[in-house]
Design a protein around this motif. Structure first.
Motif, PDB file in Angstrom:
ATOM      1  N   ASP A  10       0.838  -1.186   0.000  1.00 12.13           N
ATOM      2  CA  ASP A  10       0.000   0.000   0.000  1.00 12.13           C
ATOM      3  C   ASP A  10       0.887   1.256   0.000  1.00 12.13           C
ATOM      4  O   ASP A  10       2.053   1.215   0.417  1.00 12.13           O
ATOM      5  CB  ASP A  10      -0.895  -0.026   1.236  1.00 12.13           C
ATOM      6  N   MET A  11       0.311   2.383  -0.428  1.00  8.19           N
ATOM      7  CA  MET A  11       1.066   3.632  -0.514  1.00  8.19           C
ATOM      8  C   MET A  11       0.858   4.509   0.727  1.00  8.19           C
ATOM      9  O   MET A  11       1.715   4.600   1.585  1.00  8.19           O
ATOM     10  CB  MET A  11       0.646   4.412  -1.774  1.00  8.19           C
ATOM     11  N   ASP A  12      -0.279   5.184   0.783  1.00 10.86           N
ATOM     12  CA  ASP A  12      -0.505   6.172   1.838  1.00 10.86           C
ATOM     13  C   ASP A  12      -0.578   5.530   3.211  1.00 10.86           C
ATOM     14  O   ASP A  12      -1.262   4.528   3.416  1.00 10.86           O
ATOM     15  CB  ASP A  12      -1.794   6.949   1.557  1.00 10.86           C
ATOM     16  N   GLU A  13       0.144   6.122   4.142  1.00 11.74           N
ATOM     17  CA  GLU A  13       0.233   5.664   5.536  1.00 11.74           C
ATOM     18  C   GLU A  13       0.908   4.295   5.672  1.00 11.74           C
ATOM     19  O   GLU A  13       0.912   3.697   6.750  1.00 11.74           O
ATOM     20  CB  GLU A  13      -1.143   5.611   6.225  1.00 11.74           C
ATOM     21  N   THR A  14       1.494   3.777   4.596  1.00 13.74           N
ATOM     22  CA  THR A  14       2.258   2.520   4.653  1.00 13.74           C
ATOM     23  C   THR A  14       3.672   2.769   4.122  1.00 13.74           C
ATOM     24  O   THR A  14       4.619   2.872   4.887  1.00 13.74           O
ATOM     25  CB  THR A  14       1.567   1.397   3.859  1.00 13.74           C
ATOM     26  N   ILE A 157     -16.304   9.338  -2.205  1.00 18.37           N
ATOM     27  CA  ILE A 157     -16.819  10.441  -1.409  1.00 18.37           C
ATOM     28  C   ILE A 157     -15.868  10.638  -0.239  1.00 18.37           C
ATOM     29  O   ILE A 157     -15.471   9.673   0.424  1.00 18.37           O
ATOM     30  CB  ILE A 157     -18.241  10.170  -0.886  1.00 18.37           C
ATOM     31  N   MET A 158     -15.502  11.893   0.025  1.00 11.23           N
ATOM     32  CA  MET A 158     -14.565  12.199   1.101  1.00 11.23           C
ATOM     33  C   MET A 158     -15.284  12.852   2.281  1.00 11.23           C
ATOM     34  O   MET A 158     -16.054  13.783   2.124  1.00 11.23           O
ATOM     35  CB  MET A 158     -13.479  13.160   0.598  1.00 11.23           C
ATOM     36  N   ASN A 159     -15.035  12.318   3.472  1.00  8.11           N
ATOM     37  CA  ASN A 159     -15.443  12.955   4.721  1.00  8.11           C
ATOM     38  C   ASN A 159     -14.584  12.362   5.830  1.00  8.11           C
ATOM     39  O   ASN A 159     -14.385  11.142   5.872  1.00  8.11           O
ATOM     40  CB  ASN A 159     -16.925  12.739   5.022  1.00  8.11           C
ATOM     41  N   SER A 185      -7.751   5.559   4.079  1.00  9.19           N
ATOM     42  CA  SER A 185      -7.119   6.797   4.570  1.00  9.19           C
ATOM     43  C   SER A 185      -7.927   7.511   5.644  1.00  9.19           C
ATOM     44  O   SER A 185      -7.731   8.697   5.891  1.00  9.19           O
ATOM     45  CB  SER A 185      -6.845   7.764   3.398  1.00  9.19           C
ATOM     46  N   ASN A 186      -8.841   6.801   6.297  1.00 10.98           N
ATOM     47  CA  ASN A 186      -9.678   7.384   7.356  1.00 10.98           C
ATOM     48  C   ASN A 186     -10.415   8.628   6.880  1.00 10.98           C
ATOM     49  O   ASN A 186     -10.709   9.525   7.666  1.00 10.98           O
ATOM     50  CB  ASN A 186      -8.820   7.720   8.592  1.00 10.98           C
ATOM     51  N   ARG A 187     -10.759   8.614   5.545  1.00  9.66           N
ATOM     52  CA  ARG A 187     -11.462   9.786   5.006  1.00  9.66           C
ATOM     53  C   ARG A 187     -12.293   9.472   3.764  1.00  9.66           C
ATOM     54  O   ARG A 187     -13.020  10.348   3.290  1.00  9.66           O
ATOM     55  CB  ARG A 187     -10.463  10.906   4.687  1.00  9.66           C
ATOM     56  N   MET A 217       3.832 -11.438  -0.423  1.00 14.23           N
ATOM     57  CA  MET A 217       3.787 -10.724   0.841  1.00 14.23           C
ATOM     58  C   MET A 217       3.036  -9.425   0.608  1.00 14.23           C
ATOM     59  O   MET A 217       3.227  -8.769  -0.418  1.00 14.23           O
ATOM     60  CB  MET A 217       5.203 -10.452   1.352  1.00 14.23           C
ATOM     61  N   ALA A 218       2.168  -9.051   1.550  1.00 10.98           N
ATOM     62  CA  ALA A 218       1.419  -7.805   1.449  1.00 10.98           C
ATOM     63  C   ALA A 218       1.675  -6.953   2.683  1.00 10.98           C
ATOM     64  O   ALA A 218       1.764  -7.465   3.801  1.00 10.98           O
ATOM     65  CB  ALA A 218      -0.071  -8.082   1.292  1.00 10.98           C
ATOM     66  N   ILE A 219       1.778  -5.641   2.479  1.00  8.66           N
ATOM     67  CA  ILE A 219       2.006  -4.695   3.571  1.00  8.66           C
ATOM     68  C   ILE A 219       0.958  -3.600   3.468  1.00  8.66           C
ATOM     69  O   ILE A 219       0.807  -2.982   2.410  1.00  8.66           O
ATOM     70  CB  ILE A 219       3.414  -4.067   3.496  1.00  8.66           C
ATOM     71  N   GLY A 220       0.218  -3.357   4.554  1.00 11.33           N
ATOM     72  CA  GLY A 220      -0.836  -2.353   4.493  1.00 11.33           C
ATOM     73  C   GLY A 220      -1.154  -1.756   5.844  1.00 11.33           C
ATOM     74  O   GLY A 220      -0.566  -2.117   6.869  1.00 11.33           O
ATOM     75  N   ASP A 221      -2.123  -0.842   5.833  1.00 11.74           N
ATOM     76  CA  ASP A 221      -2.471  -0.145   7.079  1.00 11.74           C
ATOM     77  C   ASP A 221      -3.958   0.059   7.287  1.00 11.74           C
ATOM     78  O   ASP A 221      -4.386   0.400   8.385  1.00 11.74           O
ATOM     79  CB  ASP A 221      -1.819   1.243   7.107  1.00 11.74           C
ATOM     80  N   ASN A 222      -4.797  -0.145   6.226  1.00 16.59           N
ATOM     81  CA  ASN A 222      -6.181   0.290   6.390  1.00 16.59           C
ATOM     82  C   ASN A 222      -7.170  -0.677   5.759  1.00 16.59           C
ATOM     83  O   ASN A 222      -6.788  -1.689   5.181  1.00 16.59           O
ATOM     84  CB  ASN A 222      -6.358   1.707   5.821  1.00 16.59           C
ATOM     85  N   ILE A 223      -8.446  -0.318   5.861  1.00 18.61           N
ATOM     86  CA  ILE A 223      -9.533  -1.239   5.535  1.00 18.61           C
ATOM     87  C   ILE A 223      -9.480  -1.698   4.086  1.00 18.61           C
ATOM     88  O   ILE A 223      -9.779  -2.862   3.788  1.00 18.61           O
ATOM     89  CB  ILE A 223     -10.882  -0.580   5.878  1.00 18.61           C
TER      90      ILE A 223
END
Length: 274
Positions: A10-14, A157-159, A185-187, A217-223
């Motif tokens: 993953d890219m963002d936050e990873t 949709i962003m919020n 990205s929690n948004r 192998m996978a590396i991530g941070d979010n849903i």
């Protein structure tokens, strides 16, 4: 130690630090992995063209035998000559329906095509978040008629209020029989074609390359990383992960995304360093 041939990341936050850069520790570890013949594959919700700067930083730009899984799994591209290997866009009528419903919420909304990102009603907060991450084209269109003949891969949709995104998800269920939903990205709440996930993209790439799922192998941070983590032979979460994905991770790194979590994973599970 098991041999891993593909690292889906993953890219963002990873991979990326909070300021959207890549720390030197990660750059050096990825260079060692690719020199050893490993495929280091950004697996992202972004489009392929929007990760060009990242590929250049990692010295993977226009490289033969290196790949990007983009649009949350709906696209696989070989970096050399931007060669498309797989593409699963949203049928246009469905994309238009999803977009028109999204517009009724009056919130910041993204439209991803193969080559561009259009954003309606962008907020100052979203402008700040996207700075250094990707380019976009502002629009105030209320339908996708201006994109007829183009392929739409994703509507967002962003919020930053998760409760609002969950409410939107519930209210849009009637429109989602042929769509896949994810959160990132929690948004963002993201709408793709049915059965499009990062996990599907990873398994498709493995199939194309003759690699077994257990050799990935996978590396991530979010849903939106959950299906990728479930598909991989080894699932790694970075320390700053969303707590909801912890149960899908075999390992949690000691480092967070600002401290070289990806390098830690590579050193431990590719090169056997503790």
């Amino acid at each position: 130690m098991r041999t891993y041939k593909i690292i889906a990341c993953d890219m963002d936050e990873t991979l990326l630090s909070n300021d959207a850069t890549i720390c030197q520790r990660n750059i050096e570890a990825i260079a060692r992995a690719t020199a050893a013949g490993i495929k280091f594959v950004p697996c992202t919700g972004r489009g392929f063209r929007s990760v060009a700067g990242i590929l250049k930083t990692l010295q993977l730009y226009d490289k033969r035998g290196q790949y990007v899984i983009a649009f949350n799994g709906s696209s696989i591209t070989e970096n050399k000559n931007s060669t498309s290997l797989y593409w699963d866009a949203i049928p246009f009528a469905l994309a238009n329906k999803l977009y028109q419903k999204s517009v009724t919420y009056g919130m910041c909304t993204h439209i991803y095509t193969h080559d561009h990102v259009y954003i309606r009603r962008i907020t100052p907060d979203e402008k700040a978040f996207l700075k250094g991450r990707m380019d976009y084209i502002p629009t105030e269109e209320r339908t996708l008629d201006f994109l007829k003949g183009d392929a739409v891969s994703k509507i967002i949709i962003m919020n930053t209020d998760d409760a609002i995104l969950q409410k939107i998800h519930q209210e849009m269920r009637l429109w989602l029989a042929d769509a896949e939903v994810s959160f990132s990205s929690n948004r963002y709440i993201e709408f793709m074609h049915k059965n499009v996930t990062k996990g599907v993209g990873l398994l498709k790439l493995a199939e194309l390359l003759g690699v077994q799922p257990e050799e990935t192998m996978a590396i991530g941070d979010n849903i939106n990383d959950i299906e990728m983590l479930k598909a991989a032979g080894l699932a790694i979460g970075v320390r700053n992960l969303n707590p909801r994905i912890r149960l899908y991770c075999d390992v949690i790194t000691n480092a967070n995304n600002n401290e070289g979590a990806v390098a830690e994973a590579i050193d431990r599970f590719i090169f056997g360093k503790e």
